[in-house]
Motif scaffolding. Structure first.
Motif, PDB file in Angstrom:
ATOM      1  N   MET A 478       4.897   4.859  -8.078  1.00 47.93           N
ATOM      2  CA  MET A 478       5.324   4.350  -9.387  1.00 47.93           C
ATOM      3  C   MET A 478       4.136   4.013 -10.275  1.00 47.93           C
ATOM      4  O   MET A 478       3.094   3.587  -9.786  1.00 47.93           O
ATOM      5  N   MET A 479       4.322   4.203 -11.593  1.00 46.95           N
ATOM      6  CA  MET A 479       3.355   3.713 -12.574  1.00 46.95           C
ATOM      7  C   MET A 479       4.148   2.957 -13.631  1.00 46.95           C
ATOM      8  O   MET A 479       4.892   3.554 -14.416  1.00 46.95           O
ATOM      9  N   ILE A 480       4.037   1.640 -13.592  1.00 52.17           N
ATOM     10  CA  ILE A 480       4.815   0.805 -14.516  1.00 52.17           C
ATOM     11  C   ILE A 480       3.843   0.254 -15.549  1.00 52.17           C
ATOM     12  O   ILE A 480       3.356  -0.882 -15.448  1.00 52.17           O
ATOM     13  N   HIS A 481       3.489   1.123 -16.522  1.00 50.38           N
ATOM     14  CA  HIS A 481       2.509   0.813 -17.569  1.00 50.38           C
ATOM     15  C   HIS A 481       1.151   0.468 -16.955  1.00 50.38           C
ATOM     16  O   HIS A 481       0.445   1.355 -16.546  1.00 50.38           O
ATOM     17  N   ASP A 482       0.789  -0.824 -16.858  1.00 51.15           N
ATOM     18  CA  ASP A 482      -0.531  -1.131 -16.288  1.00 51.15           C
ATOM     19  C   ASP A 482      -0.436  -1.586 -14.830  1.00 51.15           C
ATOM     20  O   ASP A 482      -1.350  -2.172 -14.289  1.00 51.15           O
ATOM     21  N   GLU A 483       0.695  -1.292 -14.201  1.00 55.36           N
ATOM     22  CA  GLU A 483       0.863  -1.590 -12.765  1.00 55.36           C
ATOM     23  C   GLU A 483       1.080  -0.277 -12.016  1.00 55.36           C
ATOM     24  O   GLU A 483       1.823   0.581 -12.483  1.00 55.36           O
ATOM     25  N   MET A 484       0.398  -0.136 -10.882  1.00 57.86           N
ATOM     26  CA  MET A 484       0.545   1.085 -10.083  1.00 57.86           C
ATOM     27  C   MET A 484       0.982   0.710  -8.667  1.00 57.86           C
ATOM     28  O   MET A 484       0.534  -0.300  -8.142  1.00 57.86           O
ATOM     29  N   VAL A 485       1.861   1.527  -8.100  1.00 62.81           N
ATOM     30  CA  VAL A 485       2.385   1.224  -6.758  1.00 62.81           C
ATOM     31  C   VAL A 485       2.197   2.430  -5.846  1.00 62.81           C
ATOM     32  O   VAL A 485       2.598   3.547  -6.196  1.00 62.81           O
ATOM     33  N   TRP A 486       1.573   2.181  -4.694  1.00 62.59           N
ATOM     34  CA  TRP A 486       1.403   3.219  -3.660  1.00 62.59           C
ATOM     35  C   TRP A 486       2.167   2.813  -2.411  1.00 62.59           C
ATOM     36  O   TRP A 486       2.344   1.613  -2.147  1.00 62.59           O
ATOM     37  N   GLN A 487       2.602   3.794  -1.635  1.00 68.04           N
ATOM     38  CA  GLN A 487       3.049   3.490  -0.269  1.00 68.04           C
ATOM     39  C   GLN A 487       1.886   3.878   0.648  1.00 68.04           C
ATOM     40  O   GLN A 487       1.363   4.985   0.558  1.00 68.04           O
ATOM     41  N   VAL A 488       1.477   2.915   1.464  1.00 72.81           N
ATOM     42  CA  VAL A 488       0.268   3.066   2.282  1.00 72.81           C
ATOM     43  C   VAL A 488       0.628   2.891   3.750  1.00 72.81           C
ATOM     44  O   VAL A 488       1.419   2.010   4.108  1.00 72.81           O
ATOM     45  N   ARG A 489       0.027   3.725   4.598  1.00 80.61           N
ATOM     46  CA  ARG A 489       0.246   3.630   6.049  1.00 80.61           C
ATOM     47  C   ARG A 489      -0.214   2.266   6.549  1.00 80.61           C
ATOM     48  O   ARG A 489      -1.293   1.795   6.188  1.00 80.61           O
ATOM     49  N   GLU A 490       0.630   1.601   7.369  1.00 82.20           N
ATOM     50  CA  GLU A 490       0.271   0.282   7.926  1.00 82.20           C
ATOM     51  C   GLU A 490      -1.064   0.371   8.658  1.00 82.20           C
ATOM     52  O   GLU A 490      -1.330   1.332   9.373  1.00 82.20           O
ATOM     53  N   GLY A 491      -1.900  -0.642   8.482  1.00 83.56           N
ATOM     54  CA  GLY A 491      -3.226  -0.648   9.095  1.00 83.56           C
ATOM     55  C   GLY A 491      -4.298  -0.159   8.136  1.00 83.56           C
ATOM     56  O   GLY A 491      -5.486  -0.371   8.354  1.00 83.56           O
ATOM     57  N   MET A 492      -3.884   0.507   7.058  1.00 83.10           N
ATOM     58  CA  MET A 492      -4.852   1.013   6.072  1.00 83.10           C
ATOM     59  C   MET A 492      -4.797   0.219   4.763  1.00 83.10           C
ATOM     60  O   MET A 492      -5.508   0.532   3.818  1.00 83.10           O
ATOM     61  N   GLU A 493      -3.921  -0.807   4.738  1.00 85.76           N
ATOM     62  CA  GLU A 493      -3.698  -1.511   3.462  1.00 85.76           C
ATOM     63  C   GLU A 493      -4.935  -2.254   2.947  1.00 85.76           C
ATOM     64  O   GLU A 493      -5.162  -2.307   1.721  1.00 85.76           O
ATOM     65  N   ASP A 494      -5.748  -2.792   3.861  1.00 84.68           N
ATOM     66  CA  ASP A 494      -6.941  -3.538   3.413  1.00 84.68           C
ATOM     67  C   ASP A 494      -7.957  -2.603   2.759  1.00 84.68           C
ATOM     68  O   ASP A 494      -8.515  -2.914   1.708  1.00 84.68           O
ATOM     69  N   THR A 495      -8.170  -1.455   3.404  1.00 88.36           N
ATOM     70  CA  THR A 495      -9.092  -0.450   2.832  1.00 88.36           C
ATOM     71  C   THR A 495      -8.559   0.029   1.484  1.00 88.36           C
ATOM     72  O   THR A 495      -9.302   0.115   0.501  1.00 88.36           O
TER      73      THR A 495
END
Length: 524
Positions: A478-495
């Motif tokens: 998703m791209m909600i104007h100045d907000e972006m949303v990714w789905q990320v594999r668990e364990g990789m979220e910090d990187t």
């Protein structure tokens, strides 16, 4: 042996350094992704040359989407009147025309300082939009239905209360019946002293601003407003989303050309309009529509957005020292501005003071005059005039900025965003006051929102490429104007979070179309 499809993809799309001219690049990439195995992803570095997008940059308020329309705009030729035939000779002629068209498009974009924005930004955002459409976003339909049931109960409850205070049964969804109860039977316009305007159909208005003014003399107007709000949430964000769910997912259409400001918009359904966080539906009950959006198994959502990006751009462009100082120091910026404006100590600034200051800042930021400000603050026009004068006296750079923007738009007929995006304002010097005021508001809106759109798109491109380089298993959803949303594999979220934050915050370093380097203080 390689199939023709694989050869086409690898040799022509991925490895080739030739520029790829494609009419309607978004549709083309969508088709390509549909016929190739899911394992083949569009590389973030892929760039096409799409004349549709080029035409939109030249005339952002009048996008064209047909080949003949693009040809007539760019080369004023009637050669494309009979396009769309399937014979090899016709296709060859059309490809020649497309090539001629692209050369002329390059010349026009270059002459307007728009080629870099077109090729380095708009063409690089295309693959990301196609990816978002392909991936879609998972929805917990049961959760959404539960929210719908709760909203339905609330609507029925408000209906009963309204009938009780009105002393009769009537339909809250019927403007005609609402009008009869409010004005013919209860005569609330007379009792509250509100001058109710008439609609285009010549009947008394029951719009929100009118109802708000009558809430002080009777409870019915506020119940009508509550009914409308809850019904709108249910119709738009529950029923509307549910009818777009397919295979447990919602795939919206991401439109690159719909907004003249450069913002990417979402249609069918519009998921950008879904309220953020909890929505109060009255009596302390809240619903959160976004709760129904879920990541796939073993994945998390990573959402990143710019903190008050438009306010920061406003501070940068206006060069107002008080705003620059508040941004630099951080914390509650509007409390600090309220203290300066109202000559109060910071600890004495009330929540009401802060809220009023924020409303005034945003109104002036978007070119509102005293009439519009009077509506926002629900005060008289002369009172709004006094507020604007006192604000401009305390923050004199804002008055200078306001005058400069209007005179620049009147002088050139257009304005450019931080990265050189253009928008034209044909009514900016109109003798019709209404047209002129609207054009002035559009000018401020474009300057701030257009610059914010440029920065957000740049950030998205950088983040997509950096996540790919870092080997993070992620997909943009998703791209909600100045907000972006990714789905990320668990364990990789910090990187992923580290990579995204760095990319977004670096986007404050902007090089304008004229080569000027600018540095904005961005917080993510």
């Amino acid at each position: 042996p390689k199939t023709v499809r694989t050869f086409f993809w690898e040799e022509f799309m991925v490895k080739s350094t030739a520029r790829r001219i494609v009419f309607d690049g978004k549709a083309f990439l969508g088709y390509v992704q549909a016929i190739f195995p899911h394992s083949i992803d569009t590389p973030p570095s892929l760039r096409l040359i799409d004349p549709i997008v080029g035409c939109w940059l030249l005339r952002p308020d009048h996008p064209v989407n047909t080949f003949s329309g693009v040809v007539s705009q760019i080369i004023q030729s009637s050669a494309a009147k009979n396009t769309g035939h399937d014979s090899a000779s016709d296709i060859r002629e059309e490809m020649k025309l497309l090539s001629t068209l692209s050369r002329e498009l390059f010349r026009k974009l270059e002459a307007n300082n728009l080629w870099s924005l077109f090729y380095q930004l708009e063409m690089r955002i295309l693959p990301a939009l196609v990816t978002m459409e392909r991936v879609g976003v998972l929805v917990d339909t049961e959760k959404l239905k539960t929210i719908g049931e709760e909203l339905k109960r609330k609507i029925e409850e408000v209906q009963r209360k309204a009938e009780k205070v009105a002393g009769k049964i009537f339909n809250l969804s019927s403007p005609k019946q609402v009008r009869e109860v409010l004005y013919d039977e209860l005569k609330l316009d007379e009792k509250s002293g509100v001058n109710v305007g008439k609609t285009a159909g010549g009947v008394k208005s029951t719009c929100e601003s009118v109802l708000v003014k009558m809430t002080k003399c009777h409870t019915l107007p506020s119940l009508i407003l509550q009914h409308r709000q809850v019904a709108k949430i249910k119709t738009t964000f529950v029923d509307g989303l549910l009818c777009h769910v397919s295979g447990g997912r919602i795939s919206t259409s991401w439109d690159q050309l719909a907004a003249a400001t450069g913002r990417v918009t979402s249609v069918s359904p519009n998921i950008q309009a879904i309220p953020k966080g909890e929505v109060d539906i009255g009596e302390g009950r809240c619903v959160n529509i976004r709760d129904a959006f879920i990541p796939p198994t073993n994945c998390l959502f990573l959402a990143a957005d710019f903190e008050q990006i438009e306010f920061r751009i406003f501070g940068h462009l206006s060069q107002e020292p008080a705003i620059a100082c508040a941004i630099r120091e951080g914390g509650d910026m509007f409390r600090k501005l309220a203290a300066i404006w109202l000559d109060k100590k910071l600890e004495n600034v009330t929540g009401e003071d802060r809220d009023k200051t924020k409303r005034v800042v945003y109104a002036l930021m978007y070119g509102a005059g005293k009439v519009r400000l009077s509506e926002i603050l629900e005060i008289t026009v002369p009172q709004a005039g006094v507020i604007i004068n006192s604000f401009y006296t305390k923050f004199s750079s804002l008055r200078i900025f306001h005058q400069k923007v209007v005179s620049m738009a009147e002088d050139k007929g257009y304005l450019t965003s931080l990265m050189g995006r253009r928008r034209y304002f044909p009514h900016i010097s109109s003798t019709n006051h209404k047209f002129k005021a609207q054009a002035q508001r559009q000018a401020f809106n474009f300057l701030i929102q257009g610059s914010a759109a440029d920065i957000a798109k740049t950030a998205l491109i950088r983040a997509q490429e950096a996540l790919s380089v870092a080997g993070v298993d992620s997909e943009l959803v998703m791209m909600i104007h100045d907000e972006m949303v990714w789905q990320v594999r668990e364990g990789m979220e910090d990187t992923a979070a580290e990579v995204v934050r760095e990319c977004l915050q670096d986007c404050g370093q902007v090089i304008s179309a004229d080569g000027t380097r600018r540095s904005l203080d961005m917080k993510v």
